[in-house]
Every structure is written in structure tokens, then in C-alpha cells.
Design an enzyme around this catalytic site. Sequence first.
Site, short mmCIF file in Angstrom:
data_model
loop_
_atom_site.label_atom_id
_atom_site.label_comp_id
_atom_site.label_asym_id
_atom_site.label_seq_id
_atom_site.Cartn_x
_atom_site.Cartn_y
_atom_site.Cartn_z
N GLY A 43 74.53 68.78 66.54
CA GLY A 43 73.47 68.66 65.53
C GLY A 43 72.13 68.45 66.18
O GLY A 43 72.02 68.47 67.41
N GLU A 59 71.28 75.38 64.99
CA GLU A 59 72.06 74.50 65.86
C GLU A 59 73.41 75.13 66.20
O GLU A 59 73.87 75.08 67.34
CB GLU A 59 72.30 73.15 65.18
CG GLU A 59 71.04 72.31 65.00
CD GLU A 59 70.53 71.67 66.29
OE1 GLU A 59 71.27 71.65 67.29
OE2 GLU A 59 69.36 71.22 66.30
N GLU A 63 74.80 76.52 70.00
CA GLU A 63 76.02 76.00 70.60
C GLU A 63 77.04 77.09 70.92
O GLU A 63 77.68 77.10 71.96
CB GLU A 63 76.64 75.00 69.62
CG GLU A 63 77.24 73.79 70.24
CD GLU A 63 76.20 72.99 71.02
OE1 GLU A 63 76.39 72.92 72.24
OE2 GLU A 63 75.22 72.47 70.43
N GLU A 113 78.63 69.00 77.78
CA GLU A 113 79.78 69.90 77.67
C GLU A 113 80.09 70.11 76.19
O GLU A 113 79.88 69.22 75.36
CB GLU A 113 80.97 69.18 78.34
CG GLU A 113 82.24 69.98 78.44
CD GLU A 113 83.42 69.11 78.93
OE1 GLU A 113 83.20 67.94 79.29
OE2 GLU A 113 84.55 69.63 78.91
#
Lengths: 221, 221
Positions: A43, A59, A63, A113
Site C-alpha cells: 500500500g 500501488e 508491485e 521483498e
Amino acid sequence: MERYEKPSVTVDIVIFTIKDNDLKILLVKRGIEPFKNMWAIPGGFVRIEESLEEAAKRELEEETSVRADYLEQLYTFGEVNRDPRGRVITVAYFALIKSEKISKLKATADVIEAKWFSAFKLPKLAFDHEKILEYAIKRLRWKFEYTTVVFSLLPEKFSLTELQKIYEIIFDKKFDKRNFRKKILSLNIIEKTKERQKNVSNRPPQLYKFKKKIGEIVEII
Amino acid sequence: MERYEKPSVTVDIVIFTIKDNDLKILLVKRGIEPFKNMWAIPGGFVRIEESLEEAAKRELEEETSVRADYLEQLYTFGEVNRDPRGRVITVAYFALIKSEKISKLKATADVIEAKWFSAFKLPKLAFDHEKILEYAIKRLRWKFEYTTVVFSLLPEKFSLTELQKIYEIIFDKKFDKRNFRKKILSLNIIEKTKERQKNVSNRPPQLYKFKKKIGEIVEII
DNA sequence: CCAAAAGTGTTTGCTCTACACCCATGG
DNA sequence: CCATGGGTGTAGAGCAAACACTTTTGG
């Protein structure tokens, strides 16, 4: 226009996929305080010129590098002390992604990670993220029971067994094959294609395609 | 901690009651720009030291002088241009109030007048409040169909006819008396009291009381 | 005794569940 | 011809819908 100090607003996205016969959730390991080195839901802050949904999409794409196949708002969490840095309200979203599309996860700024976790074996989480995930799994099951979101996880053409498998994973139980097929076919939401699946070492299954709009309310199981 | 400009955050509360055999919604006439003199859903800014739910309760009590009998979060609306004053995200809440409790509505600062409107005959509204109300009415019906919220609108002891009337108002249709009673009784969520209603000029009905927790999920109709 | 609302059962169709065997293909 | 998953029907139980008359009370 406003006489009071403003809270900050973030979006958090619970990203689900089906992979290795399991329901997975994407989590990130935090690279900064607070909760440095703990796992959390991805987020970030909502920017002044983007809507909440745009922020959630941004977001998510940062990712995973892909677009969500299904995205909806989940709930807004606004307890005063949920973030040790100060007053932060978070609007949680709920996303589904087809796992075939995902090649490699990217660690963004502030993140060490990113990794898929089984929804049934989750680590301890930062902030109030355990509450958010609990809420997300409830909503997920509701959505699969009463709407047609499942088709956002399937390719255009799919077999009835593939469809049933997704339900068995999400509800963590087996369904009777005959009853399941009867139920699905009676809903009149899918139709036979002229194709059968190729390259299987057994009787090749009939492929179906979905006739309606994804997410529509229909009692499935 | 944050490098971006912050949006403002408000709560808006859709307050429902049953009054004069009709489903009513509380609206306020705005005393200030923008949308001065237009009707709107009551609401206001979230203060830095209160949670979203506390803010919703505060706004509701400022308007009606009573506590909600049922309150839950509805949805968060965060389009960039939904408020002409700038970036405002609003968390909408959904409240039910027993109408007997309400004596007089209060006009607060910035509000000229507060008034109950039929949910089926609403005026034109400020901001994106029509969208919010549409969403609220959908949620209301869902809640009455699948949970036991109805009991938050009834006195401790009530007759089955009173219960049925609320459903008929909310769903805007008649139900069969025998089937309705059979269904409700089979759910095992209410029990007979030793009382009957007094001061009615006809056969006095048996009074029942609710056995469970309000809002619990149970398919009602 | 009249008006008004309370209270009460049965039949029919539909939906859900449980359950087991044969079929088509690739190797 | 074997292994693997694909594909199919029926009987019984439980639930939902349609439907009309009698009872109790106050005035």
C-alpha cells in the site's frame, strides 16, 4: 476551509491469486520503520490528484507489473492509533489476479521483498493488517458464493473442472462433481464452445465460456 | 513522514428511520457554499483525535440528539473532483434510528434546516450525494434480507405484524402473512413473551422478543 | 353485533443432496 | 491395455409459494 489538522490517507491492497492449488496473498517485507522487517499488505499514500481507485491500481501495478483482473473497495480502517507515526486512515482494496500473468514481483522503494503467502498460513503482520486480511477473506468467500467474480480468474475458455477447483481451494472443501456441474449449468451463465482442451493425457474436457458481466450477483453455490 | 499534500476527510451519515408507514432519510439544507440552500446528507470533518466511527456518531448525535440504534460503515467515496472546494474524501456511514426516540431535529452550524424525506421521493442533492444514497438503499435492503438488523428498529417487545410491516415498507411490497410468520418462527430467533399488546380495538396480538445479537447473519426472507 | 386486525395448515412444485459407473484419450 | 481425469441421472428430503377462513377484542 478546514479548521482542523488533517489525517493522512493511504490505500492498502489485498491481492489474491490461485497458484499451486492454493489461495495466495501478496505480502511485502517492510524496509523502513515502523515495523521494519515485518510482513505487511502492500500500500501507500493517496496522491492529491488521483482517486482512491487510481491509487490502489497504481500501488498494485508497482508491485506486480500487471493490472488487476478484479478490484473493489473493501473497507476503511480509521482507528486513531492504528499507525504509530500519527493519524493514518487507510482505505483497503481487494484484488484478484490471474497467476499466469505474473512473471516477477518487484520490490519497490521502502520494500525489501515481495512474496506470495498461502492465505491459510500467514505470518504475523505489521499494523492492524491481520484484521484487514480477515475481513478480506470473508469478503472473498462472499463474492465467490454470490457473484460471478470467479470468471476473472479463469481464461476466456475453461473447463468445468478448472472452475470447480477454484471453488474447492477458496472454500477449502470438496464439492460433488455432478451437483456442482448441474448447479453451474442451471444458472445459464456459461456456454459451450466448439473446442476441447488439447494436450491432456486423458479424455479432453469440453471448454466453456462465460456469457455475462463479471461480478454480477448470482447465487453460485 | 509524507511528501505529498493531504486530502481532507469527512464522514457523511445516511440516517434511516421508519415513520408514518414510510422509509425516511434525514437530510439537511446547507447554509454555506458550495451548494448553499441545497439538500445534502449530514456530515462533517473527521477530527484528528477521533476514529471514523466516533466522528459518525458525533455528527449523528449533533443532528438528532439521540444515539443510533444501528451504525455501520457503508463505503468511501474518493473521486478527485467530488467537492469543488478541493480534495475531500468522504467515508459514508449508514444508521438506523427508532423514530419514537426522536423529538426534535437540530440545525447545527452551517445548516439551515434538517428534515425527514421519504426514501422514495428525494430532492436533488448536493455533491455526489445521490450516488451515496443509492448505495445506502441497496445496502439497507441487503441487510434486512440477510441479517437481523430489523430488530434495532423495534421495541423490546413487538408483534409479528409490526415486524412484517417494516419489511413491507423497506421492500415496497406485500408479503403473505402466513408464509412470513412461518419463516420468521422457523428461524428460531424470537420467542413469545407472556404479554399481549394493550389498548387496541381488536384482537390483541401476541408480543415476541428477539433472542439473538442484532446484525447477525441469518437469511430472513 | 360490527369493524378491525390476529391467528392458523395444507398442497404443490422446486431445489438440494447423496450417490457410482462408463468414456475418451495419450502413452 | 492401463492410467487419468471427463462426463452423466435419479430418488428422497426439505423448503418456498399459493391460498381463505375463524377468532378475539373494543366500541
